[in-house]
Scaffold this active site. Structure first.
Site, PDB file in Angstrom:
ATOM      1  CB  SER A  73      -0.848  -0.012   1.280  1.00  0.00           C
ATOM      2  OG  SER A  73      -1.445   1.240   1.531  1.00  0.00           O
ATOM      3  CE1 TYR A 128      -4.356  -1.970   5.360  1.00  0.00           C
ATOM      4  CE2 TYR A 128      -2.939  -0.092   4.899  1.00  0.00           C
ATOM      5  CZ  TYR A 128      -3.774  -1.111   4.453  1.00  0.00           C
ATOM      6  OH  TYR A 128      -4.003  -1.258   3.108  1.00  0.00           O
TER       7      TYR A 128
END
Ligand SMILES: NC(=O)c1ccc[n+]([C@@H]2O[C@H](COP(=O)([O-])OP(=O)(O)OC[C@H]3O[C@@H](n4cnc5c(N)ncnc54)[C@H](O)[C@@H]3O)[C@@H](O)[C@H]2O)c1
Length: 266
Positions: A148, A161
């Site tokens: 990401s 995350y």
């Protein structure tokens, strides 16, 4: 003769995975589903791993008529031993499964932090570990880690995350160094916000954490740093994954391919 693809539009990469086995985690939804369909369209026998039985069933239906096949594998990746075993014999591994929680550090539940790290970092390690003996044995393999922008940049309130994705970047680079003598590449793809359930589910969470109404989250939080002001589609991410599996991408390893609309150009 190659069967028509279920995906809209022509594929950018001429990828032939006939005779190859691919494993995609988190394949029941979103980016993972798009990857599973893309690799099956290229002729691969795809093991579609997810804990979502309904989503896997729907995926199997969508894969009808493709050149390759999709085999649903119902598995919760927190079962790390089972994850490692599931990866044995795969030629292409796509580490994609993930989950998100948006919460300030001091309120972040430790057990959720642990689960996020288990699914998004430790499971990829175990899957790579399970896949490498076969890849090394035949002198060819492709590991693609769906990271990401948050593998390269932090955002407030996403401690687990961001930590997991930064760890995945390190794991991917290490796999690249060790795999190179054996014909195995390992790379990350790094999308900004993708039009999936993972993003839809965090709108309310983001609104609460940032103290703004949910309808302002898209423009003021999610797209704030992207020069291209739209969400990216799962199929666009899947095409990048497919490219990294082509013979033309054999020299590309240990890198992070950003699909971020210019976010990290800042
Ligand atoms: N959506 C985005 O904006 C975005 C942006 C950048 C990166 N990513 C990454 O892309 C990947 C896929 O995200 P998505 O947006 O498609 O999400 P999604 O929620 O649509 O799909 C995630 C899938 O992972 C599966 N999963 C979660 N925990 C699991 C577990 N313990 N065992 C088995 N399966 C499990 C879910 O069932 C689901 O099918 C994630 O790694 C995510 O971090 C997403």
């Amino acid at each position: 003769m190659t069967a028509p693809s279920a995906l809209p539009g022509p594929h950018a990469s001429a990828l032939d995975l006939g005779g190859r086995t691919a494993l995609v985690t988190g394949a029941a939804n979103g980016i993972g589903r798009a990857c599973a369909l893309r690799l099956a369209a290229a002729g691969a026998k795809v093991r579609a791993v997810d804990r979502d039985a309904d989503g896997l069933e729907a995926l199997a239906g969508q894969s009808q008529g493709l050149a390759g096949t999709v085999e649903p594998v119902l598995l919760d990746l927190t079962d790390l031993d089972a994850a490692e075993q599931a990866a044995a014999g795969t030629d292409v591994l796509v580490n994609n499964a993930g989950l998100q929680m948006v919460r300030p550090l001091e309120e972040f539940p430790p057990e959720v932090f642990h689960t996020v790290l288990t699914v998004m970092l430790e499971a990829p390690f175990r899957l790579i570990r399970g896949a490498l003996p076969h890849m090394y044995g035949q002198g060819w393999g492709r590991v693609v880690n769906v990271s990401s922008v948050h593998g390269l940049r932090a955002s407030a309130f996403k401690s687990a995350y961001v930590a997991a994705k930064h760890g995945l970047e390190g794991l991917s680079k290490t796999a690249a160094l060790e795999g190179a003598p054996h014909g195995v590449t390992s790379n990350c793809v790094n999308p900004a916000y993708v039009r999936t359930a993972l993003v839809e589910k965090q709108l309310a969470d983001q609104a609460r954490a940032h103290g703004i109404p949910p309808q302002r989250v898209l423009t003021e939080i999610l797209l704030r740093d992207s020069a291209v002001k739209r969400l990216i589609e799962p199929e666009e991410v899947a095409e990048a994954v497919a490219y990294l599996c082509t013979p033309q991408a054999a020299f590309i390893t240990g890198t992070s391919l950003t699909l971020d609309g210019g976010w990290t150009a800042h």
